[in-house]
Motif scaffolding. Sequence first.
Motif, mmCIF file in Angstrom:
data_model
loop_
_atom_site.group_PDB
_atom_site.id
_atom_site.type_symbol
_atom_site.label_atom_id
_atom_site.label_comp_id
_atom_site.label_asym_id
_atom_site.label_seq_id
_atom_site.Cartn_x
_atom_site.Cartn_y
_atom_site.Cartn_z
ATOM 1 N N THR A 104 -5.211 -0.875 -7.436
ATOM 2 C CA THR A 104 -6.060 -0.010 -6.606
ATOM 3 C C THR A 104 -7.529 -0.201 -6.953
ATOM 4 O OG1 THR A 104 -4.242 1.590 -6.572
ATOM 5 C CG2 THR A 104 -6.414 2.355 -5.848
ATOM 6 N N VAL A 105 -7.853 -0.202 -8.253
ATOM 7 C CA VAL A 105 -9.252 -0.354 -8.685
ATOM 8 C C VAL A 105 -9.777 -1.714 -8.257
ATOM 9 C CG1 VAL A 105 -10.778 -0.461 -10.684
ATOM 10 C CG2 VAL A 105 -8.919 1.208 -10.626
ATOM 11 N N ARG A 106 -8.954 -2.748 -8.429
ATOM 12 C CA ARG A 106 -9.391 -4.083 -8.034
ATOM 13 C C ARG A 106 -9.642 -4.161 -6.533
ATOM 14 N NH1 ARG A 106 -5.215 -8.780 -8.699
ATOM 15 N NH2 ARG A 106 -4.893 -8.429 -6.481
ATOM 16 N N LYS A 107 -8.757 -3.543 -5.744
ATOM 17 C CA LYS A 107 -8.932 -3.532 -4.301
ATOM 18 C C LYS A 107 -10.242 -2.840 -3.922
ATOM 19 C CE LYS A 107 -5.504 -5.364 -1.871
ATOM 20 N NZ LYS A 107 -5.721 -6.272 -0.723
ATOM 21 N N ARG A 108 -10.517 -1.696 -4.621
ATOM 22 C CA ARG A 108 -11.750 -0.969 -4.328
ATOM 23 C C ARG A 108 -12.975 -1.830 -4.658
ATOM 24 N NH1 ARG A 108 -11.279 2.957 -7.789
ATOM 25 N NH2 ARG A 108 -9.812 4.111 -6.482
ATOM 26 N N MET A 109 -12.911 -2.503 -5.798
ATOM 27 C CA MET A 109 -14.033 -3.356 -6.201
ATOM 28 C C MET A 109 -14.201 -4.526 -5.241
ATOM 29 S SD MET A 109 -13.517 -3.380 -10.346
ATOM 30 C CE MET A 109 -14.925 -4.466 -10.566
ATOM 31 N N GLU A 110 -13.075 -5.113 -4.786
ATOM 32 C CA GLU A 110 -13.162 -6.215 -3.835
ATOM 33 C C GLU A 110 -13.801 -5.753 -2.533
ATOM 34 O OE1 GLU A 110 -9.237 -7.607 -3.382
ATOM 35 O OE2 GLU A 110 -9.244 -8.821 -5.219
ATOM 36 N N LYS A 111 -13.429 -4.526 -2.108
ATOM 37 C CA LYS A 111 -14.001 -4.004 -0.866
ATOM 38 C C LYS A 111 -15.512 -3.789 -1.018
ATOM 39 C CE LYS A 111 -13.232 -0.381 2.595
ATOM 40 N NZ LYS A 111 -12.432 0.817 2.938
ATOM 41 N N GLU A 112 -15.898 -3.224 -2.171
ATOM 42 C CA GLU A 112 -17.325 -3.008 -2.422
ATOM 43 C C GLU A 112 -18.055 -4.327 -2.542
ATOM 44 O OE1 GLU A 112 -17.396 -0.599 -5.894
ATOM 45 O OE2 GLU A 112 -16.747 1.238 -4.870
ATOM 46 N N TYR A 130 -1.990 4.193 -3.177
ATOM 47 C CA TYR A 130 -2.434 3.220 -4.166
ATOM 48 C C TYR A 130 -1.930 1.840 -3.754
ATOM 49 C CZ TYR A 130 2.307 2.986 -6.128
ATOM 50 O OH TYR A 130 3.655 2.785 -6.297
ATOM 51 N N TRP A 131 -2.608 0.797 -4.270
ATOM 52 C CA TRP A 131 -2.249 -0.591 -3.995
ATOM 53 C C TRP A 131 -1.519 -1.161 -5.200
ATOM 54 C CZ3 TRP A 131 -2.566 -3.462 0.362
ATOM 55 C CH2 TRP A 131 -3.372 -2.980 1.407
ATOM 56 N N HIS A 146 0.882 -1.166 0.000
ATOM 57 C CA HIS A 146 0.000 0.000 0.000
ATOM 58 C C HIS A 146 0.922 1.218 0.000
ATOM 59 C CE1 HIS A 146 -3.907 2.042 1.670
ATOM 60 N NE2 HIS A 146 -3.726 2.231 0.387
#
Length: 812
Positions: free
Chosen positions: A554-562, A527-528, A518
């Motif tokens: 980063t986008v993938r991490k955000r989507m995984e969190k959602e 960003y991740w 991170h």
Amino acid sequence: MKKILVVEDDENFRCILEISLGDQGYEVIHAETGEAGLQKVRSARPDIILLDILLPDMNGFEVCRRLKSDPECQSIPILIMTTLGDSEHTVKGLSSGADDYVNKPFDMPVLLARVRTHIQKKELHDSIKEEEKEKSKLLEISQALSSTLNPQEILFAIVSKISETINVERCSIIYADPEKKEGHVMASHDAEDVKYLEIDIQKYPEIKKALVEGEAVLISDASSDPILHGVREALRPAGVKSILALPVIFEDKIIGSLVLRASRRDLPFNEREMRFCRLISHLAASPLKNAFQFQRLKRLGEDEQKFRLMAEGELKESEEKFRTLVENSPDCISLVELDGKLAYMNSEGLRQNCLSDAAEIRGCDFSMGLEGESLYSVKEAFEESKKGRTTHFECLTRSRDGKENWWDSFFVPLRDGKGKTARVIRVCRNITKQKQTTEELRKLYMAVEQSPVNVVITDSDGNIEYINPNFTRTTGYALEEALGKNPRILKSGEMPAEGYKKMWETLVTGNEWRGEFHNKKKNGELYWESAIISPVKDALGKITHYLGVKEDITVRKRMEKELEKSREEAMMQTLFAQRLSALAAISGGISHELSQPLSVIGLQAETMKAMMQKGRSIEPDSLSENMDKIIQQIDRAVKIIEHMKEFSSGAEGYEKKTLPLKDMAEGLRNLISAQLKAHRIDLRINVPEELTVLANRNRMEQVLLNLISNARDSLVEKRSSGPEAAVREISLRGFLEGQRIILDVSDTGTGIPEAVRARLFDPFVTSKKAGKGSGLGLSICQKILRDYGAEIELLSTGTAGTAFRIKFQKAE
């Protein structure tokens, strides 16, 4: 310190000699018998011997004769000790081989003078002997030099003779150019095939110092000498302890170095060995110069003078040697007439051009196999060489078998006695593989440059040496900003120090590390990134660099969190829906449970009302008994309603409390007893009252109700397809096992199919018939239990019923 052996059995004389000689700086050792004296001479090797005539075991004459007859000891001076005036013993001692005599009692100045004289004579004798030995070795080397005209053989003979004279692990002769910082090992005594081996002088500081200063460099202890700082690790595996590097001078110019390395020497190189090697280095100068010229000519084909000698026939012997070199050259060498016709081609040239015999080149043009742009370039270079200029070019040819080859080529003009160009020498080296390798490297470089992932290369200390453009696009750091920096410039502080420590522990052992960072961009934005970091090793297996390939996730991490949030919400909705479904399923039972206490209350009330209407009096005891029954039934109804209210609302949320397992089980029995009775199913609860767990009552009841409901459905299914008299039973059994509380929930139903068992706790996996279950119940139960540190597992593996085991942490 000189060593004196005193062979004397009289202790008084021994003490006098030890004190007097010791005061003069001598090391004094002694023996009391002749035999002991002989042993001391062979083990201690003294510089002089003071020998008494009269000894207990054998007389001094016999000791003297034995020593003088031993080739290893006969050079040691012997002074016999006799009584003053005893001329007979003195003469006999000298006849036995003694070098001199001293009288007892001692005249100490005379004794010391004679000792010094004989030690000096021995030193002179040893020096002359060593000089004779060195002259003998020099004579051998001179004979070796004159036995061949091949400079390479001469150099190998030199290093071989040195290694025979001086005990060393490696003796090498190196041709070097200090200004260009390059060198070539021309001969090494331990590898006869080593010739013209290129080395980097910068990696050999002792050789570099000898070349620059023109003086011998002696390193007595390779493990501590500061000049070897930086290269010590490379020397350690070879066990090098001492090094001697001497400059080789030809016509007042330093052209190379004679290098000796020793690994099993007790002492460093002494002055005699250094003097011997200095002399040999002078003898090696001319052969070294010639060998380098020959090898350079063989490798590059540019020695214009040698070609001219060959063409003019001035030195036939040299021409033949040169022809041998050319024929064995790995390069294609050909001789071209001024009209472009081939006059000669060496063996490698014939092979590369698919020609079997030299006769096949007669009448052939030098440009055979060339076409297009290459043909034009080569002809232009040939015309320039005819004018007396050496030209260099690359060209593409096609051989007779259709194979294409790239060549690195030279045209060298060969002049006649008047200085005019008589012929042209063409020297070609096949660089097809190098071209292919270069092209592959270019493709790899472009792939890395255009890669959509971040690529970072650091040195072994972690300092950045390369980043690709995507790294700049991702982090905001330009190449010039990142070079020389450590990747820690991206640290955000989010990753614990322990994570970095484990990463480096993995990398320094030579293993690949995979993980996530991170990090923080140059503008401060977090960003991740997913990273793979690999060590890059050299030919010796030493880590020289680290390669990091990183992807912005980063986008993938955000989507995984959602997605996880959505999954949690869906699970909670499913949990609520299941609760409502359970309430609907047990509503009939609750209605039945409430009807009983209400009926009793109504009956008692009607009885008392009828008696009052008829004017009949009610006995106090009877009235009290009726009122107790009414109150008891009201309490029962209130408890059922409150329990149903708690179960349906989930008002407790996730609050943890100490809960008795038996109380929860009995409460559920009250909720679903009507349903179980309707299907003639027995619910057996065998749970000790002292077993308590720390959890949320509402969520734990949801787990138990789900398991009991599944067991009920299994029993109902078995009843519909099996015999009417089959046993239908659900069992809850609790017990303590170590620090865990165990609750087994089992039934005698249809069991779990083998195909479902492995994935029973996965979402949307069910053992029920289509349309009979969502497949989320056990998955939700597992998640709820994990939230409170508990586990659930399937015990049964057959089809005769199902058993689950829940393991709770013991509540303190």
